[in-house]
Design an enzyme around this catalytic site. Structure first.
Site, PDB file in Angstrom:
ATOM      1  N   ALA A   8       0.839  -1.204   0.000  1.00 20.07           N
ATOM      2  CA  ALA A   8       0.000   0.000   0.000  1.00 20.07           C
ATOM      3  C   ALA A   8       0.871   1.248   0.000  1.00 20.07           C
ATOM      4  O   ALA A   8       0.892   2.024   0.951  1.00 20.07           O
ATOM      5  CB  ALA A   8      -0.946  -0.020   1.202  1.00 20.07           C
ATOM      6  N   GLY A   9       1.619   1.428  -1.096  1.00 19.65           N
ATOM      7  CA  GLY A   9       2.458   2.624  -1.254  1.00 19.65           C
ATOM      8  C   GLY A   9       1.686   3.719  -1.961  1.00 19.65           C
ATOM      9  O   GLY A   9       0.477   3.893  -1.734  1.00 19.65           O
ATOM     10  N   LYS A 204       0.378   3.089 -22.799  1.00 17.11           N
ATOM     11  CA  LYS A 204       1.096   3.602 -21.622  1.00 17.11           C
ATOM     12  C   LYS A 204       2.602   3.377 -21.786  1.00 17.11           C
ATOM     13  O   LYS A 204       3.423   4.234 -21.476  1.00 17.11           O
ATOM     14  CB  LYS A 204       0.563   2.905 -20.364  1.00 17.11           C
ATOM     15  CG  LYS A 204       1.228   3.325 -19.055  1.00 17.11           C
ATOM     16  CD  LYS A 204       0.497   4.450 -18.349  1.00 17.11           C
ATOM     17  CE  LYS A 204       1.351   5.197 -17.335  1.00 17.11           C
ATOM     18  NZ  LYS A 204       1.469   4.591 -16.046  1.00 17.11           N
ATOM     19  N   ASN A 208       6.391   5.270 -21.082  1.00 18.73           N
ATOM     20  CA  ASN A 208       7.302   4.800 -20.031  1.00 18.73           C
ATOM     21  C   ASN A 208       8.628   4.283 -20.595  1.00 18.73           C
ATOM     22  O   ASN A 208       9.696   4.564 -20.040  1.00 18.73           O
ATOM     23  CB  ASN A 208       6.657   3.679 -19.203  1.00 18.73           C
ATOM     24  CG  ASN A 208       5.546   4.191 -18.312  1.00 18.73           C
ATOM     25  OD1 ASN A 208       4.467   3.621 -18.281  1.00 18.73           O
ATOM     26  ND2 ASN A 208       5.779   5.264 -17.588  1.00 18.73           N
ATOM     27  N   ASN A 212      10.972   7.192 -19.080  1.00 14.36           N
ATOM     28  CA  ASN A 212      11.517   6.796 -17.776  1.00 14.36           C
ATOM     29  C   ASN A 212      13.034   6.616 -17.819  1.00 14.36           C
ATOM     30  O   ASN A 212      13.751   7.224 -17.010  1.00 14.36           O
ATOM     31  CB  ASN A 212      10.802   5.557 -17.249  1.00 14.36           C
ATOM     32  CG  ASN A 212       9.365   5.858 -16.848  1.00 14.36           C
ATOM     33  OD1 ASN A 212       8.704   6.687 -17.472  1.00 14.36           O
ATOM     34  ND2 ASN A 212       8.856   5.213 -15.827  1.00 14.36           N
TER      35      ASN A 212
END
Ligand SMILES: NC(=O)C1=CN([C@@H]2O[C@H](COP(=O)(O)OP(=O)(O)OC[C@H]3O[C@@H](n4cnc5c(N)ncnc54)[C@H](OP(=O)(O)O)[C@@H]3O)[C@@H](O)[C@H]2O)C=CC1
Ligand SMILES: CC(C)(CO)C(=O)C(=O)O
Length: 323
Positions: A8-9, A204, A208, A212
């Protein structure tokens, strides 16, 4: 319906808080000071769409949660292979896994009719270590179009976007996708069920795979890369090569390179997740985002010289980060 968010970041806590707000029973798996903050004050989401706090149960021990219907996987992709002990207590026979990862997923060729059906991609599933943990039949695809950061323990900064496109690896509608989508929408998110989720993966990934690694190598923001003449041209070439690879695999995303470049430029002075990881000396998610694309170029016989060159340099950088 019970959901656990494993990891849960920045994204996981955001999704968990939204699901909770929409009335779903959700349990978070987190650790350290972040876990302590969630336990005492809940998850606080700071968002241009309105701030809110979700008081969800949280633990570092999934056995305390037990089997759930959906696991939303918010871990970084580099840690999937070692996530078995965290995942096992959360599974029943039909538990579904929805992963937030960018890049090429471990299930990419699962259920894909054609010459590559069932093939394993070594860069994302080395020696089968990820499929051993994340059973292929449990996976539904997810492409995350939003951007969040952890501002501090228990506090998520939501920057932009609310869309989580999902879809079956084999395509078509399914009850499990519809059910998850309904819960996400109840929480204020967009969650379309796509007939061909691989198109979203490539749309997407066009961004990326180029932005990135360049952002990490040049320590540059999205707008800097998109407006510098040399790097804009590199991004263009990398996007064209990625589209060629996607097409060779039978996937034809409906997007132009110019539209994708302009969209990335509009994101502005934003550091990609790879640059953020570099600055925190955390392992880079290069394998799923770029090594896999190069591996798919090998598989399909696409030359992809710019992707290969950038990958070579970024791979050397990645070997020195977070080790
Ligand atoms: N953030 C974003 O805007 C976007 C992210 N994604 C994808 O989503 C995924 C997650 O990214 P993001 O949320 O940014 O990453 P984060 O690092 O913020 O989240 C991962 C979380 O998992 C936690 N974690 C790792 N191991 C354990 C463990 N053993 N027990 C409990 N918790 C653990 C981490 O804790 P710790 O910090 O202590 O290691 C961290 O809080 C990535 O694959 C990324 O590519 C996709 C699109 C957008
Ligand atoms: C779209 C972009 C580049 C920015 O959030 C991203 O997905 C990332 O940083 O990994």
């Amino acid at each position: 319906m019970r959901v656990a968010v494993l990891g849960a970041g920045a994204i996981g806590a955001y999704v968990g808080a939204a699901l909770h707000r929409g009335g779903t029973e959700v349990h978070l798996v987190a650790r350290g000071a972040h876990l302590e903050a969630i336990r005492s004050d809940g998850v606080t989401v700071l968002s241009p769409r309105g701030d809110f706090t979700a008081r969800t149960p949280a633990t570092d021990d999934p056995a305390e949660i037990g089997p759930v219907d959906y696991v939303f996987l918010g871990l970084k992709a580099n840690s999937y292979a070692s996530a078995g002990p965290l995942l096992q207590p959360l599974l029943h026979d039909r538990t579904v896994v929805v992963a937030a990862q960018n890049g090429i997923p471990w299930w990419y060729f699962h259920g894909l009719k054609g010459p590559y059906e069932g093939r394993r991609i070594e860069s994302v599933d080395p020696g089968g270590s990820v499929t051993q943990v994340l059973d292929l039949d449990r996976a539904i695809g997810c492409v995350v179009y939003c951007s969040t950061e952890l501002e501090g323990p228990g506090v998520v900064r939501h920057l932009e976007g609310t869309r989580f496109s999902i879809g079956e690896p084999a395509g078509g509608p399914s009850q499990r996708c519809e059910e998850f989508s309904t819960a996400m929408i109840a929480g204020g998110l967009k969650c379309p069920v796509e007939a061909d989720i691989r198109r979203d993966i490539w749309i997407k990934l066009l961004g990326n795979a180029a932005f990135n690694p360049i952002s990490a190598l040049a320590r540059a923001t999205m707008v800097e890369i998109a407006t510098h003449q040399g790097t804009r041209q590199m991004v263009r070439l990398m996007m064209e090569e990625s589209l060629e690879i996607a097409a060779a695999l039978g996937c034809h995303p409906d997007i132009s390179v110019d539209k994708r470049l302009d969209g990335a430029e509009r994101v502005g002075e934003h550091k990609t997740s790879m640059l953020q990881d570099l600055e925190k000396d955390k392992p880079l998610e290069l394998d799923v985002i770029l090594a896999a694309v190069v591996e798919l170029a090998d598989l399909t016989g696409v030359k992809a010289p710019t992707l290969r060159a950038v990958h070579a340099v970024a791979d050397l950088l990645a070997s020195k980060v977070g080790v």
